[in-house]
Enzyme design. Sequence first.
Site, mmCIF file in Angstrom:
data_model
loop_
_atom_site.group_PDB
_atom_site.id
_atom_site.type_symbol
_atom_site.label_atom_id
_atom_site.label_comp_id
_atom_site.label_asym_id
_atom_site.label_seq_id
_atom_site.Cartn_x
_atom_site.Cartn_y
_atom_site.Cartn_z
ATOM 1 C CD GLN A 137 -3.067 0.791 0.246
ATOM 2 O OE1 GLN A 137 -3.199 -0.305 -0.284
ATOM 3 N NE2 GLN A 137 -3.826 1.826 -0.063
ATOM 4 C CB ILE A 138 3.888 2.178 1.991
ATOM 5 C CG1 ILE A 138 3.193 2.310 3.354
ATOM 6 C CG2 ILE A 138 5.058 3.149 1.873
ATOM 7 C CD1 ILE A 138 4.057 1.945 4.550
ATOM 8 N N GLY A 196 2.034 2.461 -3.254
ATOM 9 C CA GLY A 196 1.039 2.949 -4.206
ATOM 10 C C GLY A 196 0.935 2.024 -5.411
ATOM 11 C CD GLU A 255 6.079 -26.562 7.138
ATOM 12 O OE1 GLU A 255 6.253 -26.616 8.365
ATOM 13 O OE2 GLU A 255 7.003 -26.525 6.315
HETATM 14 C C1 LIG Z 1 2.474 -24.765 -2.223
HETATM 15 C C2 LIG Z 1 2.103 -25.920 -1.338
HETATM 16 C C3 LIG Z 1 3.112 -26.734 -0.838
HETATM 17 C C4 LIG Z 1 2.765 -27.834 -0.029
HETATM 18 N N1 LIG Z 1 3.751 -28.687 0.379
HETATM 19 C C5 LIG Z 1 3.399 -29.859 0.993
HETATM 20 C C6 LIG Z 1 4.379 -30.865 1.250
HETATM 21 O O1 LIG Z 1 5.579 -30.697 0.975
HETATM 22 N N2 LIG Z 1 3.962 -32.040 1.790
HETATM 23 C C7 LIG Z 1 2.647 -32.280 2.114
HETATM 24 O O2 LIG Z 1 2.341 -33.366 2.602
HETATM 25 N N3 LIG Z 1 1.697 -31.317 1.902
HETATM 26 C C8 LIG Z 1 2.035 -30.126 1.338
HETATM 27 N N4 LIG Z 1 1.074 -29.179 1.072
HETATM 28 C C9 LIG Z 1 -0.298 -29.425 1.478
HETATM 29 C C10 LIG Z 1 -0.810 -28.510 2.597
HETATM 30 O O3 LIG Z 1 -0.189 -28.818 3.818
HETATM 31 C C11 LIG Z 1 -2.341 -28.614 2.631
HETATM 32 O O4 LIG Z 1 -2.825 -27.961 1.475
HETATM 33 C C12 LIG Z 1 -2.948 -28.034 3.884
HETATM 34 O O5 LIG Z 1 -2.597 -28.784 5.023
HETATM 35 C C13 LIG Z 1 -4.482 -27.925 3.803
HETATM 36 O O6 LIG Z 1 -5.058 -29.090 3.315
HETATM 37 P P1 LIG Z 1 -6.150 -28.979 2.118
HETATM 38 O O7 LIG Z 1 -5.534 -28.178 1.036
HETATM 39 O O8 LIG Z 1 -6.622 -30.335 1.786
HETATM 40 O O9 LIG Z 1 -7.337 -28.114 2.727
HETATM 41 P P2 LIG Z 1 -8.579 -28.681 3.577
HETATM 42 O O10 LIG Z 1 -8.109 -29.543 4.675
HETATM 43 O O11 LIG Z 1 -9.584 -29.244 2.635
HETATM 44 O O12 LIG Z 1 -9.153 -27.336 4.205
HETATM 45 C C14 LIG Z 1 -10.027 -26.443 3.525
HETATM 46 C C15 LIG Z 1 -10.425 -25.362 4.532
HETATM 47 O O13 LIG Z 1 -11.168 -25.954 5.618
HETATM 48 C C16 LIG Z 1 -10.542 -25.628 6.837
HETATM 49 N N5 LIG Z 1 -10.730 -26.744 7.783
HETATM 50 C C17 LIG Z 1 -10.479 -28.058 7.583
HETATM 51 N N6 LIG Z 1 -10.770 -28.755 8.673
HETATM 52 C C18 LIG Z 1 -11.212 -27.888 9.603
HETATM 53 C C19 LIG Z 1 -11.669 -27.993 10.948
HETATM 54 N N7 LIG Z 1 -11.706 -29.165 11.592
HETATM 55 N N8 LIG Z 1 -12.045 -26.871 11.593
HETATM 56 C C20 LIG Z 1 -12.016 -25.674 10.971
HETATM 57 N N9 LIG Z 1 -11.577 -25.498 9.713
HETATM 58 C C21 LIG Z 1 -11.183 -26.598 9.035
HETATM 59 C C22 LIG Z 1 -9.086 -25.386 6.513
HETATM 60 O O14 LIG Z 1 -8.442 -24.624 7.501
HETATM 61 C C23 LIG Z 1 -9.222 -24.667 5.170
HETATM 62 O O15 LIG Z 1 -9.502 -23.318 5.387
HETATM 63 C C24 LIG Z 1 1.398 -28.066 0.299
HETATM 64 C C25 LIG Z 1 0.394 -27.218 -0.197
HETATM 65 C C26 LIG Z 1 0.732 -26.177 -1.019
HETATM 66 C C27 LIG Z 1 -0.378 -25.319 -1.589
#
Ligand SMILES: Cc1cc2nc3c(=O)[nH]c(=O)nc-3n(C[C@H](O)[C@H](O)[C@H](O)COP(=O)(O)OP(=O)(O)OC[C@H]3O[C@@H](n4cnc5c(N)ncnc54)[C@H](O)[C@@H]3O)c2cc1C
Length: 397
Positions: free
Chosen positions: A351-352, A354, A378
């Site tokens: 934002q700073i 612009g 994670e």
């Molecule tokens: C760039 C990138 C790198 C990654 N690297 C790795 C890796 O090296 N190794 C690996 O194993 N994984 C990796 N991941 C996976 C990552 O850890 C997961 O995407 C993450 O843990 C969320 O899981 P999901 O995407 O299935 O979301 P979901 O679990 O489907 O969650 C969807 C939404 O629901 C919410 N939610 C789910 N359960 C609950 C609950 N009980 N209460 C409240 N809210 C909830 C979540 O917080 C989120 O907002 C990576 C992901 C990305 C995008």
Amino acid sequence: MGFDFTLSADQEAFRDAVRRFVQDEIAPIVVEMDEKEEFPRATIQRMQSEGYFGVPIPEEYGGLGLGKVGYCLLVEEIGRVDASHGAIVGAHTSLGTTPLLYYGTEEQKRRWLVPAAKGERLLAFSLTEPGSGSDSGSVRTTATPEGDGWVLNGQKIYVTNGAEADTVLVMAANDVKLGPNGGVTCFLVDKGTPGFSVGRCEKKMGLHGSSTAELLLDHVRVPADHVLGGVGHGFVAAMTALDVGRVSLGAASLGGLEASLTEALNFAKNRTQFGLPISEYEVIQFKLADMAMYAHALRLMVYQAAAHQDAMGHDPTAWGRLDRRRKTREAAIVKCLASEWTVAVIDEALQIHGGLGYIRGTPVERAYRDARIAEIFEGTNEIQRLVISRDLIERGL
Ligand SMILES: Cc1cc2nc3c(=O)[nH]c(=O)nc-3n(C[C@H](O)[C@H](O)[C@H](O)COP(=O)(O)OP(=O)(O)OC[C@H]3O[C@@H](n4cnc5c(N)ncnc54)[C@H](O)[C@@H]3O)c2cc1C
């Protein structure tokens, strides 16, 4: 217990060496790397030869022996310049080498940890599946005993370093009914094992230098001595690695936060509007003050948590239950606040700037895209809040 937050001369020398390396080697390539979305193989190899892929690993296992504090210094410095390099070294170190150091047999340490710490082998960690994200104990990749080994079948997604790793720590279900409590096992799967292949590589909003790959396991045979930490103990090993990862992710976020604050400060002092540098306007000054407060608090939190993990050592059998829980809560707090504060600070830094902040190639623009993932991977921040609140309700403050 004392409260000495100063770095030793050795730690300062290490941080300064990393800072020089990052400026000389990584800074010049990040804009092109981000545009081309290419894995930065040459700088990663240089980092490996400097020992940066084994910073917290004891020297007897090929590392630099600088503990979690040293490791956080490394990723903070990298995070100031590029989050992709931080993600690559983080997936390898926090999530790959930690389970080997904490749970590996002596033979496994010699075979996989030593070359990984020396930078001769790259590691990845594979827990997530299409149907198993936050509910990470519900993995459906199967591990079936066969002869004196195992056969793995399934699909993994979003694996950082997945396309490049020499060895992947794969979490698979030895007993789906047991789930996280004894039903998940960690397997060391080497590149080139028949049936083990890389699928789709994702296009992402940020972290363009780090690969995020699908891994396919089609009747992958692994010998029994590739089981890490014992049958049914994979989930515990994964969660212990994530405790380390969440603190170092906080350090990486801190680096990104500090860099964006510095960019915003320099810009504000040099950008003149209405006849004055914009840093003369109180609205801008207060934004900068808030950013500095977050940086200060985050620094203390990250290094306190890292020092606590160092004090606990790397033998999980020696940990008391309360220390173990404190470590997990601290890591969740650091990860959650670090990612949210960093996104907030980079947003203000943008934002700073612009309109310039929205232009492709401006450091805060890239930082903004790179930082957002730390609220998700994670363990999402919703899951961190579950971890913190459950522990709080059971144990109190
Ligand atoms: C760039 C990138 C790198 C990654 N690297 C790795 C890796 O090296 N190794 C690996 O194993 N994984 C990796 N991941 C996976 C990552 O850890 C997961 O995407 C993450 O843990 C969320 O899981 P999901 O995407 O299935 O979301 P979901 O679990 O489907 O969650 C969807 C939404 O629901 C919410 N939610 C789910 N359960 C609950 C609950 N009980 N209460 C409240 N809210 C909830 C979540 O917080 C989120 O907002 C990576 C992901 C990305 C995008």
